[in-house]
Structures are given as C-alpha cells and as structure tokens.
Write an enzyme that holds these catalytic residues in place. Structure first.
Site, mmCIF file in Angstrom:
data_model
loop_
_atom_site.group_PDB
_atom_site.id
_atom_site.type_symbol
_atom_site.label_atom_id
_atom_site.label_comp_id
_atom_site.label_asym_id
_atom_site.label_seq_id
_atom_site.Cartn_x
_atom_site.Cartn_y
_atom_site.Cartn_z
ATOM 1 C CG HIS A 1 -2.098 1.143 1.377
ATOM 2 N ND1 HIS A 1 -3.099 1.144 0.446
ATOM 3 C CD2 HIS A 1 -2.003 2.034 2.008
ATOM 4 C CE1 HIS A 1 -3.767 2.014 0.808
ATOM 5 N NE2 HIS A 1 -3.102 3.015 1.691
ATOM 6 C CG MET B 1 -4.690 10.404 0.627
ATOM 7 S SD MET B 1 -3.797 9.686 2.140
ATOM 8 C CE MET B 1 -2.866 8.475 1.435
ATOM 9 C CG MET C 1 -9.653 7.007 4.177
ATOM 10 S SD MET C 1 -8.159 6.325 4.259
ATOM 11 C CE MET C 1 -7.239 6.839 5.665
ATOM 12 N N GLY D 1 -3.825 11.188 6.123
ATOM 13 C CA GLY D 1 -2.622 11.985 6.160
ATOM 14 C C GLY D 1 -1.329 11.542 7.239
ATOM 15 C CG PHE D 2 -0.138 12.496 9.728
ATOM 16 C CD1 PHE D 2 1.102 12.909 9.578
ATOM 17 C CD2 PHE D 2 -1.249 13.510 9.819
ATOM 18 C CE1 PHE D 2 1.507 14.299 9.226
ATOM 19 C CE2 PHE D 2 -0.931 14.810 9.364
ATOM 20 C CZ PHE D 2 0.409 15.253 9.179
ATOM 21 N N GLY E 1 -6.367 2.853 8.307
ATOM 22 C CA GLY E 1 -6.308 3.542 9.570
ATOM 23 C C GLY E 1 -6.488 2.866 10.919
ATOM 24 N N GLY E 2 -5.495 2.860 11.617
ATOM 25 C CA GLY E 2 -5.772 2.228 13.196
ATOM 26 C C GLY E 2 -6.073 0.850 13.109
ATOM 27 N N GLY F 1 -0.337 -0.218 9.007
ATOM 28 C CA GLY F 1 0.943 0.504 8.977
ATOM 29 C C GLY F 1 1.892 0.355 10.315
ATOM 30 C CB SER F 2 1.995 2.497 13.460
ATOM 31 O OG SER F 2 0.607 2.995 13.607
HETATM 32 C C1 DX5 Z 1 -3.096 7.466 6.406
HETATM 33 C C2 DX5 Z 1 -2.736 6.402 5.064
HETATM 34 C C3 DX5 Z 1 -2.547 5.179 5.938
HETATM 35 C C4 DX5 Z 1 -1.568 4.926 7.150
HETATM 36 C C5 DX5 Z 1 -2.201 3.798 7.899
HETATM 37 O O1 DX5 Z 1 -3.490 8.579 5.563
HETATM 38 O O2 DX5 Z 1 -3.578 6.276 4.384
HETATM 39 O O3 DX5 Z 1 -2.392 3.796 4.890
HETATM 40 O O4 DX5 Z 1 -0.244 4.783 6.611
HETATM 41 O O5 DX5 Z 1 -1.434 3.752 9.000
HETATM 42 P P1 DX5 Z 1 -1.926 3.146 10.542
HETATM 43 O O6 DX5 Z 1 -2.138 1.703 10.146
HETATM 44 O O7 DX5 Z 1 -0.746 3.295 11.138
HETATM 45 O O8 DX5 Z 1 -3.077 3.702 10.852
HETATM 46 ZN ZN ZN Z 2 -3.573 4.667 2.718
#
Ligand code: DX5
Ligand code: ZN
Length: 216
Positions: free
Chosen positions: A33, A68, A138, A143-144, A177-178, A198-199
């Site tokens: 991704h 984005m 989402m 964004g993060f 996300g999350g 992600g994290s």
């Molecule tokens: C946020 C991104 C996500 C993000 C997911 O805007 O679209 O893909 O990297 O990261 P986590 O899993 O940490 O929410």
């Molecule tokens: Zn994403």
C-alpha cells in the site's frame, strides 16, 4: 473470502526499505500500500514517482496506490506505466467522479475510490458503486500513520456491505487507518476483504510474519 493484508510502506523504515520489502516478499497474500500525499489535500508530503519506480523493481506483491492529492488528473496520467495493481483516488478530489472512474479504467486494471471519515456515504451513486473495483473506507483522517481507529467506521462498513450484497456490487472493501490485531477480526467479519496496516506492523521489526498471521 480473501484476507489481503496491505502493509503501508509509509510506516516502514525508509532507510531500510529494501530489507523491509525483501522480508515482506516472502509472506503470502500481501499488497504493498503506497500512500502518495501532496501536502495539499492532506497536511503531509510523502513520496512520488522516483520511489515508486524503485519499489517496483523489488516488489513481488501487487502495488496498491492510495492517492491523497488535489490534482488527480495529473497523477492518473503520470502513474499509467507503473504497472499498479490498483489505484485509489479520493472522491472529495473529483468534480466528476463517474467520468473520472470510467476514464481511469481504460488505463488501470483496478480503480478504487476512498472517502474521508467526514464525507457522507451518499456521495456514492449507484453508477459509481457499480463501476469501482475497490472501496477504501478511511478509518482515520487521511494524512498520517499511527492514528486511532474511528469507531463510526463500523456503521459505515455495515452501510457499504449491505449495499454490496443487495446490488451485487463487485468492489472489494479495504479499510485503512488504526488497524491492529485488536480490531482486524471484527473488520473481516464486518465485510473487509483487505486491511491496510502501517504502524501496527512496522513497529514489530523481525516479527512481520507473526504480526500478519495475528491480523488474519
Ligand atoms: C493514512 C494512510 C494510511 C496509514 C496507515 O492517511 O492512508 O495508509 O499509513 O497507518 P496506520 O495503520 O498506522 O494507521
Ligand atoms: Zn493509505
């Protein structure tokens, strides 16, 4: 039903990206991704074509771009030759989403749309839902990486899952996300077929296989 896990490269260690990808290449049923942010549609700037070009040379899993960006017309042309498996745009950036999707489908095998948590589901018309290949829900404000999962996502998933069943839409539901092992099972039950991570994943260095197994 498939359970794709899509590691969000944004949350990986950019200084060791080659090693991260080499490890992930050995784990089945993943997508990469790729979060492209322009510092305008979202208040963060990530990476663009030069890095995608390099990732493409080592990635053994399908590439999934999540755009984005405020100027989708530019990127839909610029990324045509990257052999992406899927490309997802934000509906908020598209003045004429139906025309945009139909035109993008000429160049990409899979075209997805996403919506911010604050955008109403009702912007997705029947025409749109019957033409997209993927719906990216989402579950954080884009964004993060590293944000907390927004609980209203559950209602949104029920809405799109019900519509999908009723009209036999073919879109794959992806959630971004999350996501963690605390909510992944419930997300799959709620209709997700593809979870971005992600994290949760990248903070478990050396244990990616176990972390992904837990998500599934
Ligand atoms: C946020 C991104 C996500 C993000 C997911 O805007 O679209 O893909 O990297 O990261 P986590 O899993 O940490 O929410
Ligand atoms: Zn994403």
């Amino acid at each position: 039903m498939s359970k794709i896990i899509a590691p969000s490269i944004l949350a990986g260690n950019f200084l060791k990206l080659g090693e991260e990808i080499a490890t992930l290449n050995t784990i089945p049923d993943l997508w990469y991704h790729l979060d492209l942010m322009d510092g305008h549609f979202v208040p963060n700037l990530t990476f663009g074509q030069p890095l995608l070009e390099q990732i493409k040379t080592v990635a053994k899993h399908p590439l999934d771009a999540h755009l984005m960006v405020s100027n989708p017309d530019f990127y839909v042309k610029a990324l045509r030759d990257f052999n992406l498996h899927n490309i997802t745009f934000h509906i908020e950036t598209l003045p004429q989403p139906e025309n945009f999707v139909l035109s993008a489908k000429k160049d990409y095998k899979s075209v997805g749309l996403s919506l911010r948590p604050s955008t109403s589901e009702t912007v997705f018309t029947h025409n749109l839902l019957s033409n997209i290949d993927l719906l990216l829900i989402m579950s954080v404000e884009p964004g993060f990486a590293g944000q907390k999962f927004i609980e209203s996502t559950w209602d949104r998933m029920a809405y799109f899952k019900t519509l999908k069943k009723k009209h036999n839409y073919k879109y794959q539901i992806q959630v971004d996300g999350g996501v963690s092992d605390k909510n992944s099972h419930q997300l799959f039950e709620a209709g997700a077929e593809n979870l971005v991570t992600g994290s949760y994943l990248f903070r478990q260095t050396g244990k990616y296989l176990e972390a992904i197994q837990k998500l599934r």
